[in-house]
Design an enzyme around this catalytic site. Structure first.
Site, PDB file in Angstrom:
ATOM      1  CG  HIS A 301      -2.129   0.685   1.461  1.00 20.51           C
ATOM      2  ND1 HIS A 301      -2.057   2.279   1.234  1.00 20.51           N
ATOM      3  CD2 HIS A 301      -3.390   0.462   1.251  1.00 20.51           C
ATOM      4  CE1 HIS A 301      -2.990   2.699   1.221  1.00 20.51           C
ATOM      5  NE2 HIS A 301      -3.927   1.652   1.498  1.00 20.51           N
ATOM      6  CG  HIS A 344      -0.903   6.833   9.535  1.00 25.25           C
ATOM      7  ND1 HIS A 344      -0.232   7.781   9.009  1.00 25.25           N
ATOM      8  CD2 HIS A 344      -2.164   6.767   9.440  1.00 25.25           C
ATOM      9  CE1 HIS A 344      -1.322   8.510   8.288  1.00 25.25           C
ATOM     10  NE2 HIS A 344      -2.412   7.857   8.910  1.00 25.25           N
ATOM     11  CD  GLU A 350      -3.734  11.814   7.986  1.00 28.59           C
ATOM     12  OE1 GLU A 350      -4.674  11.240   8.018  1.00 28.59           O
ATOM     13  OE2 GLU A 350      -2.432  11.283   8.046  1.00 28.59           O
ATOM     14  CE1 TYR A 359     -10.694   7.081   2.761  1.00 30.86           C
ATOM     15  CE2 TYR A 359     -11.141   6.610   5.133  1.00 30.86           C
ATOM     16  CZ  TYR A 359     -10.230   6.873   4.048  1.00 30.86           C
ATOM     17  OH  TYR A 359      -8.705   7.091   4.163  1.00 30.86           O
ATOM     18  CG  HIS A 374      -7.702  11.092  11.874  1.00 27.62           C
ATOM     19  ND1 HIS A 374      -8.556  10.750  10.898  1.00 27.62           N
ATOM     20  CD2 HIS A 374      -8.524  10.513  12.708  1.00 27.62           C
ATOM     21  CE1 HIS A 374      -9.582  10.187  10.880  1.00 27.62           C
ATOM     22  NE2 HIS A 374      -9.564   9.866  12.177  1.00 27.62           N
TER      23      HIS A 374
END
Ligand SMILES: [Fe+2]
Length: 448
Positions: A301, A344, A350, A359, A374
């Site tokens: 990814h 993460h 963000e 989503y 976030h």
């Protein structure tokens, strides 16, 4: 026949009224011969127009970053301002806006901000969710939701503080700007440069969407590196309007945002009086369905930066003041891989918004029109359902369909406004979406 929403409009050439390209040196005139050729500042301009330069960068900015436009207008802009009076715009906040009574540390998510009965314009309907950086030193940004039901009538606006990146989610808007007219609907974005005067008409209401107010260096296309010369956002898909003007002698107000404060000035005519212009500092719109995503085609990814549409540099190479990132329809084909975004913590902050659909990291609860935040160094990632689903799915090629969300990502921490903390529909239980993640480790090897 239903239209495939993952595709851009059918090919009919560039939509009338627009010119293709990103940051081109455009030229356009609404009346024949209005634009001087071979020089910028003739002794006398055609039609009795005044020549005026609008500079978006310092005069001495390097070539490639230098942005300016020459306007040929009915009156010079000095006639479009008088004495200023301060006005209140209580819901439009600017950084630094750090409140002792608001906690910005936490994973947050909001349902769509609802419309009210109040007649709100694009300006009075702006609701700031977060601010970052400092408007006075021209670093950072603010993230807003706009709720617009009323058109601006004989009322004009410009921001000396910022360029506005507008991301509609519902309804449609028409931006009548000094340099031309932009029609904007969901699945499109527009950039309105700092200092540009415009009024906003609600062509289909109520209108709701998101705004990233960029205090810093202007948005640019990201470097593609080894990807090469194509894919992601292609320059020809950006559209700048052709010249259009109002020759209107009616009492009008101009609202100016300057250093976080709002001011009004009264004039006797429309300031949208540019008959011809040339240059590379201009508003632009972009159809998000023309974004060609590039991603994992065998395993693992990539970082979400692979989906960057636009980036506004901060002065530190590779560390953006703001990235505008798009998560749209795409094929998922990675083998032996956990396909949704990984868990993460990030030095960047963000803010995400959902334009339509679902989503993949949060199958529930992140509604179209909704927002999540976030913040710097706050852990986040897939909720339990997304984790279990993706960990146990048969990994066949699969299309993520009917999905379009975006991220305003900034190197600066984002501070919540009182509106975001108290008035907007905050989901109190959002952080509980990770509660169900269980400990699987028991000391014995083997895949659980
Ligand atoms: Fe993230």
């Amino acid at each position: 026949m239903t239209r495939d929403i993952t595709r851009a409009r059918d090919s009919m050439g560039t939509e009338p009224g627009y010119m293709p390209g990103f940051g081109n040196d455009f030229e356009t005139e609404a009346l024949p011969g209005a634009l001087p050729q071979g020089q910028n500042s003739p002794q006398k301009c055609a039609y009795g127009l005044y020549a005026e330069q609008l500079s978006g960068t310092a005069f001495t900015a390097p070539r490639g970053q230098n942005e300016r436009t020459w306007c040929y207008r009915i009156r010079p802009s000095v006639k479009h301002v008088g004495r200023f009076e301060r006005i209140d715009m209580p819901y439009w906040k600017s950084a630094p806006h750090v409140r002792d009574d608001v906690i910005s540390l936490g994973q947050y998510r909001w349902d769509p901000v609802p419309h009210s009965d109040a007649p709100l314009t694009f300006v009075t309907g702006m609701r700031t969710m977060t601010t970052a950086g400092d408007v006075n030193t021209q670093v950072g940004m603010a993230a807003h939701v706009y709720l617009a039901t009323a058109s601006m009538q004989a009322e004009y606006f410009y921001s000396a503080d910022s360029e506005l990146l507008v991301v509609p989610q519902e309804g449609a808007l028409r931006f009548h700007t000094e340099l031309g007219t932009i029609d904007l609907a969901p699945r499109e974005i527009a950039i309105l440069p700092r200092g540009l005067v415009y009024r906003v008409e609600v062509t289909s209401g109520p209108a709701r969407g998101f705004v990233c107010e960029n205090y810093g260096q202007t948005f640019d296309l990201p470097g593609r590196g080894p990807i090469g010369a194509n894919c992601m956002a292609n320059p020809r898909d950006f559209k700048t309007p052709v010249a259009a003007f109002e020759d209107r002698e009616t009492p009008s107000s101009v609202i100016v945002k300057w250093c976080g404060q709002f001011h009004r000035t009264e004039i006797g005519h429309s300031p949208l009086d540019v008959v011809a212009w040339h240059g590379n500092y201009a508003p632009v719109k972009y159809d998000l369905t023309t974004y060609s995503p590039v991603g994992a085609i065998l395993f693992d990814h990539p970082d979400p930066s692979i989906f960057t549409v636009l980036t506004a540099p901060s002065g530190q190479e590779g560390t953006a003041n703001i990235d505008f990132v798009l998560f749209r329809e795409r094929w998922m084909v990675a083998e032996h891989s956990f396909r949704p975004p990984w868990y993460h913590k990030n030095i960047m902050s963000e803010l995400m918004g959902n334009i339509y659909g679902q989503y993949d990291a949060k199958p529930q609860g992140f509604a179209p029109g909704g927002i999540s935040l976030h913040n710097m160094m706050l852990p986040h990632g897939p909720d339990r359902d997304a984790f279990e689903g993706a960990s146990n799915a048969m990994l066949k090629p699969e299309k993520l369909d009917n999905t379009m969300s975006f991220m305003f990502e900034t190197r600066f921490p984002q501070h919540l406004t009182e509106f975001a903390a108290r008035e907007a529909p905050l989901q109190d239980d959002y952080a509980e979406c990770w509660n169900g993640l269980e400990k699987k480790f028991d000391g014995t090897p083997g895949v659980k």
